[in-house]
Design a protein around this motif. Structure first.
Motif, PDB file in Angstrom:
ATOM      1  N   ALA A  21       0.819  -1.213   0.000  1.00  0.00           N
ATOM      2  CA  ALA A  21       0.000   0.000   0.000  1.00  0.00           C
ATOM      3  C   ALA A  21       0.854   1.264   0.000  1.00  0.00           C
ATOM      4  CB  ALA A  21      -0.935  -0.008   1.213  1.00  0.00           C
ATOM      5  N   GLN A  22       2.081   1.170   0.526  1.00  0.00           N
ATOM      6  CA  GLN A  22       2.934   2.348   0.611  1.00  0.00           C
ATOM      7  C   GLN A  22       3.724   2.597  -0.675  1.00  0.00           C
ATOM      8  OE1 GLN A  22       3.172  -0.199   2.945  1.00  0.00           O
ATOM      9  NE2 GLN A  22       1.726   0.756   4.379  1.00  0.00           N
ATOM     10  N   ASP A  23       3.759   1.627  -1.578  1.00  0.00           N
ATOM     11  CA  ASP A  23       4.579   1.761  -2.774  1.00  0.00           C
ATOM     12  C   ASP A  23       4.066   2.859  -3.699  1.00  0.00           C
ATOM     13  OD1 ASP A  23       6.048  -0.289  -1.796  1.00  0.00           O
ATOM     14  OD2 ASP A  23       5.477  -1.761  -3.317  1.00  0.00           O
ATOM     15  N   VAL A  24       4.988   3.406  -4.488  1.00  0.00           N
ATOM     16  CA  VAL A  24       4.629   4.372  -5.526  1.00  0.00           C
ATOM     17  C   VAL A  24       4.212   3.585  -6.763  1.00  0.00           C
ATOM     18  CG1 VAL A  24       5.458   6.236  -6.990  1.00  0.00           C
ATOM     19  CG2 VAL A  24       6.238   6.080  -4.612  1.00  0.00           C
ATOM     20  N   GLN A  25       2.986   3.795  -7.219  1.00  0.00           N
ATOM     21  CA  GLN A  25       2.468   3.045  -8.360  1.00  0.00           C
ATOM     22  C   GLN A  25       2.968   3.649  -9.673  1.00  0.00           C
ATOM     23  OE1 GLN A  25       0.663   0.148  -7.769  1.00  0.00           O
ATOM     24  NE2 GLN A  25       1.324   0.693  -5.690  1.00  0.00           N
ATOM     25  N   LEU A  26       3.331   2.759 -10.603  1.00  0.00           N
ATOM     26  CA  LEU A  26       3.882   3.196 -11.886  1.00  0.00           C
ATOM     27  C   LEU A  26       3.059   2.661 -13.056  1.00  0.00           C
ATOM     28  CD1 LEU A  26       7.690   2.504 -11.226  1.00  0.00           C
ATOM     29  CD2 LEU A  26       6.449   4.644 -10.898  1.00  0.00           C
ATOM     30  N   ASN A  27       1.798   2.364 -12.847  1.00  0.00           N
ATOM     31  CA  ASN A  27       0.991   1.775 -13.917  1.00  0.00           C
ATOM     32  C   ASN A  27       0.590   2.787 -14.986  1.00  0.00           C
ATOM     33  OD1 ASN A  27       0.626  -0.003 -11.443  1.00  0.00           O
ATOM     34  ND2 ASN A  27      -0.278  -1.280 -13.030  1.00  0.00           N
ATOM     35  N   LYS A  28       0.667   4.072 -14.658  1.00  0.00           N
ATOM     36  CA  LYS A  28       0.269   5.104 -15.619  1.00  0.00           C
ATOM     37  C   LYS A  28       1.373   6.148 -15.758  1.00  0.00           C
ATOM     38  CE  LYS A  28      -4.692   4.585 -14.709  1.00  0.00           C
ATOM     39  NZ  LYS A  28      -5.944   5.280 -14.302  1.00  0.00           N
ATOM     40  N   GLY A  29       1.368   6.806 -16.921  1.00  0.00           N
ATOM     41  CA  GLY A  29       2.302   7.904 -17.145  1.00  0.00           C
ATOM     42  C   GLY A  29       3.509   7.551 -17.995  1.00  0.00           C
ATOM     43  N   TRP A  30       3.513   6.381 -18.621  1.00  0.00           N
ATOM     44  CA  TRP A  30       4.662   5.945 -19.409  1.00  0.00           C
ATOM     45  C   TRP A  30       4.644   6.563 -20.805  1.00  0.00           C
ATOM     46  CZ3 TRP A  30       8.643   2.964 -17.577  1.00  0.00           C
ATOM     47  CH2 TRP A  30       8.436   2.311 -16.350  1.00  0.00           C
ATOM     48  N   LYS A  31       5.846   6.843 -21.312  1.00  0.00           N
ATOM     49  CA  LYS A  31       6.065   7.279 -22.687  1.00  0.00           C
ATOM     50  C   LYS A  31       6.838   6.187 -23.416  1.00  0.00           C
ATOM     51  CE  LYS A  31       4.646  11.718 -22.554  1.00  0.00           C
ATOM     52  NZ  LYS A  31       3.773  12.369 -23.565  1.00  0.00           N
ATOM     53  N   PHE A  32       6.670   6.146 -24.749  1.00  0.00           N
ATOM     54  CA  PHE A  32       7.267   5.040 -25.503  1.00  0.00           C
ATOM     55  C   PHE A  32       7.729   5.505 -26.872  1.00  0.00           C
ATOM     56  CE2 PHE A  32       6.683   1.609 -28.650  1.00  0.00           C
ATOM     57  CZ  PHE A  32       7.624   0.716 -28.172  1.00  0.00           C
ATOM     58  N   ALA A  33       8.835   4.889 -27.331  1.00  0.00           N
ATOM     59  CA  ALA A  33       9.317   5.106 -28.695  1.00  0.00           C
ATOM     60  C   ALA A  33       9.983   3.837 -29.192  1.00  0.00           C
ATOM     61  CB  ALA A  33      10.302   6.273 -28.753  1.00  0.00           C
ATOM     62  N   VAL A  34       9.805   3.527 -30.470  1.00  0.00           N
ATOM     63  CA  VAL A  34      10.531   2.418 -31.075  1.00  0.00           C
ATOM     64  C   VAL A  34      11.886   2.921 -31.546  1.00  0.00           C
ATOM     65  CG1 VAL A  34       8.434   1.234 -31.794  1.00  0.00           C
ATOM     66  CG2 VAL A  34       9.525   2.845 -33.354  1.00  0.00           C
ATOM     67  N   TYR A  67       5.992  -5.533 -34.797  1.00  0.00           N
ATOM     68  CA  TYR A  67       7.293  -4.889 -34.605  1.00  0.00           C
ATOM     69  C   TYR A  67       8.163  -5.706 -33.654  1.00  0.00           C
ATOM     70  CZ  TYR A  67      10.989  -1.695 -33.260  1.00  0.00           C
ATOM     71  OH  TYR A  67      12.233  -1.151 -33.019  1.00  0.00           O
ATOM     72  N   ASP A  68       9.363  -6.029 -34.097  1.00  0.00           N
ATOM     73  CA  ASP A  68      10.378  -6.672 -33.274  1.00  0.00           C
ATOM     74  C   ASP A  68      11.608  -5.768 -33.252  1.00  0.00           C
ATOM     75  OD1 ASP A  68       8.709  -8.899 -33.102  1.00  0.00           O
ATOM     76  OD2 ASP A  68       9.571  -9.781 -34.910  1.00  0.00           O
ATOM     77  N   GLY A  69      12.388  -5.872 -32.188  1.00  0.00           N
ATOM     78  CA  GLY A  69      13.591  -5.054 -32.091  1.00  0.00           C
ATOM     79  C   GLY A  69      13.576  -4.205 -30.837  1.00  0.00           C
ATOM     80  N   PHE A  70      14.225  -3.044 -30.902  1.00  0.00           N
ATOM     81  CA  PHE A  70      14.374  -2.184 -29.733  1.00  0.00           C
ATOM     82  C   PHE A  70      13.186  -1.245 -29.550  1.00  0.00           C
ATOM     83  CE2 PHE A  70      18.927  -3.170 -30.343  1.00  0.00           C
ATOM     84  CZ  PHE A  70      19.267  -3.489 -29.044  1.00  0.00           C
ATOM     85  N   GLY A  71      12.842  -1.019 -28.284  1.00  0.00           N
ATOM     86  CA  GLY A  71      11.883  -0.011 -27.895  1.00  0.00           C
ATOM     87  C   GLY A  71      12.258   0.521 -26.519  1.00  0.00           C
ATOM     88  N   TRP A  72      11.899   1.757 -26.241  1.00  0.00           N
ATOM     89  CA  TRP A  72      12.230   2.381 -24.951  1.00  0.00           C
ATOM     90  C   TRP A  72      10.963   2.870 -24.271  1.00  0.00           C
ATOM     91  CZ3 TRP A  72      17.013   3.884 -22.517  1.00  0.00           C
ATOM     92  CH2 TRP A  72      18.165   3.440 -23.169  1.00  0.00           C
ATOM     93  N   TYR A  73      10.940   2.702 -22.946  1.00  0.00           N
ATOM     94  CA  TYR A  73       9.879   3.234 -22.095  1.00  0.00           C
ATOM     95  C   TYR A  73      10.513   4.233 -21.128  1.00  0.00           C
ATOM     96  CZ  TYR A  73       6.898  -0.735 -23.510  1.00  0.00           C
ATOM     97  OH  TYR A  73       6.163  -1.649 -24.213  1.00  0.00           O
TER      98      TYR A  73
END
Length: 739
Positions: A21-34, A67-73
């Motif tokens: 319950a104390q953890d910082v949630q990271l389920n939202k707010g991500w950005k992405f690029a291939v 799409y296969d290969g590199f991607g960044w979050y």
């Protein structure tokens, strides 16, 4: 199937954990690029124009198909010092990244803090699975009470890609991080629907845990607590605590068990839940009964093998009248062998006899251009053993199938990836590695049981597991498989992406399968051809014309409700393309003990979800390929796999795929047309609560039908006031056949 090796990997070891319950949630707010760039790890890089992405799902359905290969979050997050201040242990920060597909490097404010799940190798090595990393709380990369930039570099080798799942969070390492409530023991069924089991509290920590284990059984239909008890529990590394229990007089449905261990010293607790099994399949009669499909296909001039699937008290004797010229029956084993040279449909009257009587059935042996006229029923090594498969495990699986399942029509024993030697022979022939010292001897053993056997390869230079593929050796490999005696080939796209354009068009998607189909046509053996290319290019529209007997319509399945239900309930577009000799394949079954490697666990599907899994796949006319440890088939799993009326729905000779006729947020109805004008109907509860279905006898679903039969319980339903009423548990099913 792109290879997904499920392992729980932490930088410092231990188990994959839910966020507190104390953890910082990271389920939202991500950005992405291939693509790939070193500057994308920098905290000063401007990612405002990057795509917003939902990490509940892979990147393919979010604008990046195939799409296969590199991607960044990337995500920007404040890490509050209060996490450390409130923690019992204050030395390590824990990062949960759900599942990585296939490999990762993790950067915090530009510093590489973790990679590859703690394994060696390179980022291009396949390493799919859950990720939890621990880093020192004193690491200067952490900016307490300030904005931090977390950047994840991903390399996807094929199939689904990215980071996706439910648990993305940052928190402090906890005293319970390396504690496990191990529930992988089997339930034992006793008299009056009682159940017994033993669970263990285990840890890798030297910390001395002292506290209580609370045990509670709840009825999910009513919410009532059936039983609860607390017990003192002490354990440490190498000294687990075992708790054994018996639950008496349960109704024929699933209950929820909650185990809660509370550590007295730290005040921390760990909670684990599981559900209880219940068996719907009746025990088979001691009288003879012939199971299996009504039709079997083979090609003229090729070796023929068929085992008559029959139950009843042994010994059984077998008879076959009307066999085409060239075939002979072993009356003691029920195995039909030989070669038929003349094309045609041959109606054969099968008879099975024991001391209690006899039973007959007509089997049409169709000698022609089509094989695999009904979906394959069998076992594949991957979901249990991954790359650790060997000769002994395959032989054990074959013997278990012969003893326990072949009487119901199960007949394929398939070796997946991991059998290939490092190098080819001097003449270019593919060679098995030391785990398979005698492939011909192995197939001969499987065939002696009346069963078929399969093998695996890739059209690329390497398989998904990094072993030799069939690239530029298609004719040679097809001949080797035939010479060894294999009856089935699973052909997995894998590294073929390295030798085809980055975004292959339809002809490029077809090419490797057309090439191997041509090679298989040159050998004097019936070899079922299974495409594995994850549904790209709507393969169901062209798989049959390209020579496939089945084709994967999706990425890899996991033993979770989200994975199984998303895949199964997403098959409606492909369903019209199923038919005799060619079937949609929504991937292998995840029931029983699975693990994708040496370590196995009970399927994470609840028992209700496992009924849904088998019911839905059978309605879809899907290949049923067991992925569990065949040497450890518990009573519940056996009951799932030996219900002849449910299997008959899958093996129906019409071979049509079910269609979705109704869908709400809580329920779905799927209908499959069967031979003789009958239908199979699946009522699925997709909600988390019990649902009641009231089906009017005059409903259009039942129009023209006078009888309705429960396929799992094998009994006719009785209408009360012109209505059929049944309750369906959460994520459960009611499967009926109307006639």
């Amino acid at each position: 199937m792109i290879k997904k090796i499920f392992t729980v990997l932490l930088l410092l070891g231990g188990s994959c954990l839910a966020a507190s319950a104390q953890d910082v949630q990271l389920n939202k707010g991500w950005k992405f690029a291939v693509g790939d760039s070193a500057q994308w790890s920098s905290p000063t890089f401007n990612d405002q124009n990057w795509q917003n992405i939902d990490v509940a799902h892979s990147w393919e359905p979010q604008g990046h198909p195939n799409y296969d290969g590199f991607g960044w979050y990337r995500i920007h997050v404040v890490i509050p010092s209060s996490l450390k201040e409130k923690a019992y242990l204050k030395d390590s920060l824990r990062l949960n990244l759900a599942s990585v597909d296939d490999n990762d490097e993790v950067y915090l404010n530009g510093k590489l803090i973790a990679k590859y799940g703690g394994r060696s190798g390179t980022i291009k090595d396949g390493n799919y699975g859950p990720r939890t990393y621990n880093i020192s709380a004193s690491d200067p990369a952490i900016l307490w009470d300030k904005e931090n930039v977390l950047a994840i570099r991903i390399y996807d080798t094929g199939g689904d890609g990215g980071i996706y799942g439910d648990n993305f969070s940052i928190g402090m390492a906890d005293v319970m991080d390396h504690v496990l409530v191990n529930t992988d023991g089997d339930f034992t069924f006793g008299e009056n629907n009682s159940l017994a089991k033993a669970v263990k509290l285990i840890t890798t920590n030297k910390y001395q845990y002292q506290g209580t284990l609370a045990f509670k059984v709840t009825d999910p239909e009513t919410g009532a607590v059936i039983y609860e008890k607390s017990n003192p529990a002490n354990f440490t590394a190498g000294k687990p605590f075992t708790y054994s229990f018996v639950i008496a007089r349960l109704a024929k449905k699933s209950y929820t068990i909650t185990y809660t261990f509370n550590d007295q010293k730290s005040g921390k607790e760990i909670v684990r839940t599981e559900t209880t099994p219940y068996v719907l399949t009746p025990y088979p009669s001691a009288k003879p009964k012939i199971n299996g499909a009504d039709v079997y296909g083979a090609r003229p001039g090729n070796p023929f093998l068929y085992l008559i699937p029959a139950t009843g008290k042994k010994p059984l004797t077998y008879k076959a009248d009307g066999l085409p010229e060239g075939l002979k029956l072993d009356a003691a084993t029920g195995i039909i062998t030989g070669v038929v040279n003349q094309k045609g449909d041959y109606p054969v009257t099968l008879t099975v006899t024991n001391k209690l009587g006899n039973k007959t059935k007509t089997l049409t042996i169709s000698i022609g251009d089509k094989i695999g006229l009904t979906p394959a029923l069998g076992w594949n090594s991957w979901n249990a053993w991954g790359l650790s498969v060997n000769d002994e495990k395959v032989k054990i699986s074959a013997k278990e199938m012969s003893d326990k399942l072949s009487a119901y029509g199960w007949n394929y024993i398939n070796i997946d990836d991991g059998w290939e030697a490092e190098n080819r022979a001097a003449d270019g022939a593919i060679v098995a590695n030391s785990k398979f010292p005698d492939m011909k001897g192995l197939t001969d053993y499987v065939h002696s049981l009346g069963l078929h056997t399969g093998i695996y390869s890739s059209p690329g230079p390497r398989t998904c597991g990094g072993f030799l593929g069939s690239w530029q050796h298609e004719d040679q490999d097809a001949k080797t498989y035939a010479d060894w005696g294999f009856d089935y080939l699973k052909y997995d796209w894998c590294s073929y992406s390295e030798v085809t354009p980055p975004h292959p068009d339809l002809p490029a998607l077809k090419k490797p399968y057309e090439l191997m189909r041509s090679s298989l046509n040159k050998v004097n053996r019936d070899i079922m051809f299974s495409f594995c290319q994850y549904g790209w290019g709507d393969v169901w529209k062209w798989g049959a014309e390209t020579g496939g007997n089945s084709w994967r319509t999706t990425g890899d399945i996991q033993d979770t409700w989200r994975s199984m239900s998303d895949i199964g309930f997403g098959q409606d577009p492909a369903s019209p393309y199923a038919g005799p000799g060619h079937f949609n394949d929504p991937d292998m079954l995840v029931v029983g003990k699975v693990g994708w490697g040496p370590s196995l666990h009970n399927s994470r599907l609840t028992y209700d979800e496992q009924y849904t899994h088998i019911s839905l796949w059978s309605l879809l006319s899907a290949p049923l390929l067991i992925g569990c440890d065949m040497g450890h088939l518990d009573r519940f799993t056996l009951s799932l796999l030996t219900n002849d009326e449910v299997l008959a729905i899958d093996q129906d000779a019409l071979s049509k795929g079910a269609r979705q006729v109704s869908k709400t947020d809580e329920q779905q109805i799927w209908v499959k047309e069967l031979t003789k004008g009958e239908k199979a109907i699946g009522f699925f509860n997709t909600s988390d609560k019990y649902q009641t279905v009231n089906l009017d006898a005059n409903d259009k679903l039942l129009n023209g039908f006078t009888k309705a039969r429960d396929a799992w319980e094998q009994k006719y339903l009785i209408a009360v006031n012109h209505k059929y009423t049944f309750k369906i548990p959460p994520h459960g099913v009611k499967l009926i056949r109307v006639m």
